[in-house]
Design a protein around this motif. Structure first.
Motif, mmCIF file in Angstrom:
data_model
loop_
_atom_site.group_PDB
_atom_site.id
_atom_site.type_symbol
_atom_site.label_atom_id
_atom_site.label_comp_id
_atom_site.label_asym_id
_atom_site.label_seq_id
_atom_site.Cartn_x
_atom_site.Cartn_y
_atom_site.Cartn_z
ATOM 1 N N GLY A 33 0.810 -1.210 0.000
ATOM 2 C CA GLY A 33 0.000 0.000 0.000
ATOM 3 C C GLY A 33 0.845 1.263 0.000
ATOM 4 N N ARG A 34 1.922 1.257 0.779
ATOM 5 C CA ARG A 34 2.808 2.425 0.818
ATOM 6 C C ARG A 34 3.509 2.618 -0.527
ATOM 7 N N MET A 35 3.911 1.525 -1.166
ATOM 8 C CA MET A 35 4.592 1.628 -2.455
ATOM 9 C C MET A 35 3.627 2.056 -3.571
ATOM 10 N N VAL A 36 2.377 1.638 -3.494
ATOM 11 C CA VAL A 36 1.375 2.094 -4.466
ATOM 12 C C VAL A 36 1.138 3.589 -4.287
ATOM 13 N N ALA A 37 1.036 4.037 -3.039
ATOM 14 C CA ALA A 37 0.835 5.466 -2.766
ATOM 15 C C ALA A 37 2.012 6.302 -3.268
ATOM 16 N N ALA A 38 3.211 5.723 -3.242
ATOM 17 C CA ALA A 38 4.398 6.420 -3.741
ATOM 18 C C ALA A 38 4.510 6.343 -5.265
ATOM 19 N N GLY A 39 3.636 5.568 -5.909
ATOM 20 C CA GLY A 39 3.648 5.459 -7.364
ATOM 21 C C GLY A 39 4.659 4.463 -7.907
ATOM 22 N N GLU A 40 5.231 3.633 -7.054
ATOM 23 C CA GLU A 40 6.259 2.680 -7.488
ATOM 24 C C GLU A 40 5.663 1.378 -8.025
ATOM 25 N N TRP A 41 4.634 0.869 -7.375
ATOM 26 C CA TRP A 41 4.035 -0.411 -7.735
ATOM 27 C C TRP A 41 2.586 -0.197 -8.165
ATOM 28 N N ARG A 42 2.090 -1.117 -9.017
ATOM 29 C CA ARG A 42 0.720 -0.969 -9.495
ATOM 30 C C ARG A 42 -0.126 -2.227 -9.372
ATOM 31 N N ASP A 43 0.484 -3.395 -9.343
ATOM 32 C CA ASP A 43 -0.291 -4.633 -9.352
ATOM 33 C C ASP A 43 0.469 -5.711 -8.605
ATOM 34 N N TYR A 44 -0.232 -6.752 -8.195
ATOM 35 C CA TYR A 44 0.415 -7.881 -7.534
ATOM 36 C C TYR A 44 -0.287 -9.175 -7.902
ATOM 37 N N GLY A 45 0.393 -10.273 -7.624
ATOM 38 C CA GLY A 45 -0.169 -11.597 -7.835
ATOM 39 C C GLY A 45 0.307 -12.523 -6.728
ATOM 40 N N ILE A 46 -0.544 -13.469 -6.346
ATOM 41 C CA ILE A 46 -0.198 -14.423 -5.295
ATOM 42 C C ILE A 46 -0.308 -15.833 -5.867
ATOM 43 N N SER A 47 0.728 -16.636 -5.626
ATOM 44 C CA SER A 47 0.728 -18.043 -6.048
ATOM 45 C C SER A 47 0.993 -18.912 -4.837
ATOM 46 N N SER A 48 0.204 -19.981 -4.696
ATOM 47 C CA SER A 48 0.406 -20.961 -3.629
ATOM 48 C C SER A 48 0.695 -22.298 -4.277
ATOM 49 N N LEU A 49 1.932 -22.735 -4.172
ATOM 50 C CA LEU A 49 2.350 -23.985 -4.779
ATOM 51 C C LEU A 49 2.634 -25.017 -3.699
ATOM 52 N N ARG A 50 3.109 -26.171 -4.094
ATOM 53 C CA ARG A 50 3.336 -27.249 -3.152
ATOM 54 C C ARG A 50 4.455 -26.931 -2.162
ATOM 55 N N ASP A 51 5.540 -26.318 -2.626
ATOM 56 C CA ASP A 51 6.682 -26.077 -1.742
ATOM 57 C C ASP A 51 7.006 -24.609 -1.528
ATOM 58 N N VAL A 52 6.270 -23.704 -2.201
ATOM 59 C CA VAL A 52 6.573 -22.276 -2.078
ATOM 60 C C VAL A 52 5.297 -21.453 -2.268
ATOM 61 N N ALA A 53 5.210 -20.348 -1.518
ATOM 62 C CA ALA A 53 4.171 -19.345 -1.730
ATOM 63 C C ALA A 53 4.877 -18.089 -2.229
ATOM 64 N N VAL A 54 4.316 -17.454 -3.264
ATOM 65 C CA VAL A 54 4.970 -16.316 -3.898
ATOM 66 C C VAL A 54 4.003 -15.134 -3.972
ATOM 67 N N PHE A 55 4.484 -13.971 -3.534
ATOM 68 C CA PHE A 55 3.772 -12.697 -3.704
ATOM 69 C C PHE A 55 4.599 -11.905 -4.709
ATOM 70 N N SER A 56 4.060 -11.714 -5.916
ATOM 71 C CA SER A 56 4.786 -11.022 -6.984
ATOM 72 C C SER A 56 4.291 -9.594 -7.100
ATOM 73 N N VAL A 57 5.228 -8.651 -7.288
ATOM 74 C CA VAL A 57 4.906 -7.235 -7.390
ATOM 75 C C VAL A 57 5.241 -6.760 -8.803
ATOM 76 N N PHE A 58 4.309 -6.021 -9.399
ATOM 77 C CA PHE A 58 4.463 -5.551 -10.771
ATOM 78 C C PHE A 58 4.383 -4.032 -10.834
ATOM 79 N N ARG A 59 5.132 -3.447 -11.758
ATOM 80 C CA ARG A 59 4.990 -2.020 -12.046
ATOM 81 C C ARG A 59 3.812 -1.816 -12.990
ATOM 82 N N ARG A 60 3.665 -2.705 -13.955
ATOM 83 C CA ARG A 60 2.509 -2.739 -14.852
ATOM 84 C C ARG A 60 2.011 -4.175 -14.899
ATOM 85 N N THR A 61 0.774 -4.347 -15.269
ATOM 86 C CA THR A 61 0.166 -5.670 -15.220
ATOM 87 C C THR A 61 0.827 -6.664 -16.162
ATOM 88 N N ALA A 62 1.192 -6.252 -17.359
ATOM 89 C CA ALA A 62 1.677 -7.176 -18.375
ATOM 90 C C ALA A 62 3.198 -7.316 -18.388
#
Length: 114
Positions: A33-62
């Motif tokens: 939220g702080r990084m979005v307010a600063a204009g640095e980040w715009r989107d995120y994605g969450i993946s839950s796999l068998r051995d790892v959970a990942v929170f990915s941060v994007f500047r643009r969606t694509a």
């Protein structure tokens, strides 16, 4: 008669999936939220796999993710289960405490004012 509540992540092949806990997500989303307010980040994605959970941060969606915040419980007793990984795959910080690991990203908020 016994009642068993359904699992949010059904097990496949007897293995559970790794996911972020609510308190972990609160810490990550606070930074997000702080990084979005600063204009640095715009989107995120969450993946839950068998051995790892990942929170990915994007500047643009694509795009490819700028950063990946990973949780690997198998590394809990070794290097630490949390890691921040850059766009190029380099591990920026790894450790046992999520707040400490995320400090490497909070430095991006501190900038000189012209």
């Amino acid at each position: 008669m016994t009642f068993q509540s359904p699992s949010p992540f059904p097990a496949k092949g007897g293995q559970d999936q790794v996911a972020f806990h609510r308190t972990e997500l609160a810490v990550i989303l606070s930074l997000y939220g702080r990084m979005v307010a600063a204009g640095e980040w715009r989107d995120y994605g969450i993946s839950s796999l068998r051995d790892v959970a990942v929170f990915s941060v994007f500047r643009r969606t694509a795009e490819h993710p700028l950063y990946r915040i990973e949780k690997r419980p198998k590394l809990r007793n070794k290097q630490g289960q949390y890691a921040v990984i850059g766009m190029d795959g380099q591990i920026l910080k790894r450790g046992h405490d999520l707040k400490t690991v995320l400090r490497v990203l909070e430095r991006k908020l501190i900038r000189a004012i012209d």
